[in-house]
Design a protein around this motif. Structure first.
Motif, short mmCIF file in Angstrom:
data_model
loop_
_atom_site.label_atom_id
_atom_site.label_comp_id
_atom_site.label_asym_id
_atom_site.label_seq_id
_atom_site.Cartn_x
_atom_site.Cartn_y
_atom_site.Cartn_z
N ALA A 64 0.84 -1.21 0.00
CA ALA A 64 0.00 0.00 0.00
C ALA A 64 0.87 1.25 0.00
CB ALA A 64 -0.92 0.01 1.22
N LEU A 65 1.95 1.23 0.77
CA LEU A 65 2.86 2.37 0.80
C LEU A 65 3.55 2.55 -0.55
CD1 LEU A 65 4.43 2.02 4.37
CD2 LEU A 65 2.63 3.59 3.62
N ARG A 66 3.85 1.44 -1.23
CA ARG A 66 4.45 1.53 -2.57
C ARG A 66 3.46 2.16 -3.55
NH1 ARG A 66 6.49 -3.94 -1.42
NH2 ARG A 66 8.70 -3.80 -0.90
N VAL A 67 2.19 1.80 -3.40
CA VAL A 67 1.16 2.40 -4.26
C VAL A 67 1.10 3.91 -4.03
CG1 VAL A 67 -1.34 2.56 -4.66
CG2 VAL A 67 -0.26 0.32 -4.47
N LEU A 68 1.08 4.31 -2.78
CA LEU A 68 1.01 5.74 -2.46
C LEU A 68 2.25 6.48 -2.95
CD1 LEU A 68 -0.51 5.56 1.13
CD2 LEU A 68 -1.66 6.31 -0.96
N GLU A 69 3.41 5.80 -2.87
CA GLU A 69 4.63 6.44 -3.36
C GLU A 69 4.60 6.58 -4.88
OE1 GLU A 69 9.36 6.49 -2.32
OE2 GLU A 69 8.27 4.60 -2.09
N ALA A 70 4.07 5.56 -5.57
CA ALA A 70 3.95 5.65 -7.02
C ALA A 70 3.01 6.78 -7.43
CB ALA A 70 3.45 4.32 -7.59
N GLN A 71 2.01 7.05 -6.60
CA GLN A 71 1.08 8.14 -6.87
C GLN A 71 1.69 9.50 -6.52
OE1 GLN A 71 -2.40 7.16 -4.59
NE2 GLN A 71 -3.14 5.66 -6.06
#
Length: 269
Positions: A64-71
């Protein structure tokens, strides 16, 4: 059919069932950040605290943190004092990402001006009587870059980009973030489109002087606080500019076709 696994920019509930577990977790964390009133630069709790608070496994939290970082909504740092930190997506990055989306959409000059005709008169009316002396002076300073006729093709191109800078600067003064972003994004497209750059390198009688006249009258209306006049001037400016750009687009395309279909020069018989 391949499933789109890219991180969504928004998380509408109707699409919740189609989101992966990490994407749903990212949406929950994003809502939590908003509810907590966290600001850019604030540190998120560590993995263990997030796991306990949201009742999620370590793998889900990490993804989830990787998703937020990609965003672009968080940034992670390692080492002492590291962790995950709330990050504000810059307008430049947002415009670049949106521009990438439209890269294969074959956007044309008429598409851009259709929206400019709708948005920029609203912008002008909104700002009438609201700009301070420094802001008005900044607009006039941009206009100084194309006060004199261009001497070279390079000068003409530079001046036409500066004319767009005037509108981009004007949009930056809007208190409405959506209007500000949309206007500046459209202007950015006009700076980047290949067909536009070719047009800017052409000699177009009256293009500079007409645009400058409209902008001068617009500043007068803005200074006087005349919203109706500002709206009307900007609307006319957009209509005239669109007509000139579409005419030049047609000329450039005809010239390209003529060059493409011309028989090769084989030299003297």
């Amino acid at each position: 059919m391949d499933q789109d696994t890219s991180p969504p920019a928004t998380t509408p509930s109707a699409e919740g069932a189609r989101m992966s577990r990490p994407q749903r977790a990212a949406a929950v964390i994003k809502d939590w950040v908003v509810e907590r009133g966290l600001s850019p630069g604030d540190r998120l709790p560590g993995e263990a605290e997030l796991m306990a608070h949201f009742g999620m496994a370590k793998g889900t939290i990490r993804e989830a943190l990787r998703v937020l970082e990609a965003q672009g909504l968080i940034r992670t740092r390692t080492g002492p004092g590291g962790g995950a930190f709330v990050h504000e997506v810059s307008e430049g990055r947002a415009r670049a990402l949106l521009g990438n989306y439209f890269f294969f959409q074959e956007i044309g000059i008429s598409d851009i001006y259709e929206l400019r005709r709708a948005l920029e008169p609203v912008l002008a009316a909104q700002l009438a009587g609201q700009l301070d002396a420094d802001q008005l002076t900044a607009l006039e300073a941009v206009m100084a870059d194309y006060e004199a006729p261009p001497e070279t093709i390079e000068d003409a191109e530079r001046q036409r980009i500066a004319e767009l800078d005037f509108h981009e600067l004007l949009a930056s003064f809007s208190p409405n973030p959506l209007l500000r972003f949309q206007c500046r994004f459209l202007i950015g497209l006009l700076k980047e489109l290949t067909i536009c750059r070719k047009i800017y390198r052409r000699k177009i009688p009256g293009f500079r002087s007409k645009g400058r006249d409209y902008q001068s009258r617009l500043i007068q209306a803005l200074r006087a606080g005349d919203a109706g006049a500002a709206r009307a001037i900007m609307r006319s400016h957009m209509v005239i500019a669109q007509g000139i750009m579409l005419e030049q687009e047609s000329i450039v395309q005809r010239n390209f076709l003529s060059e493409t279909h011309s028989p090769p020069d084989t030299g003297p018989d």
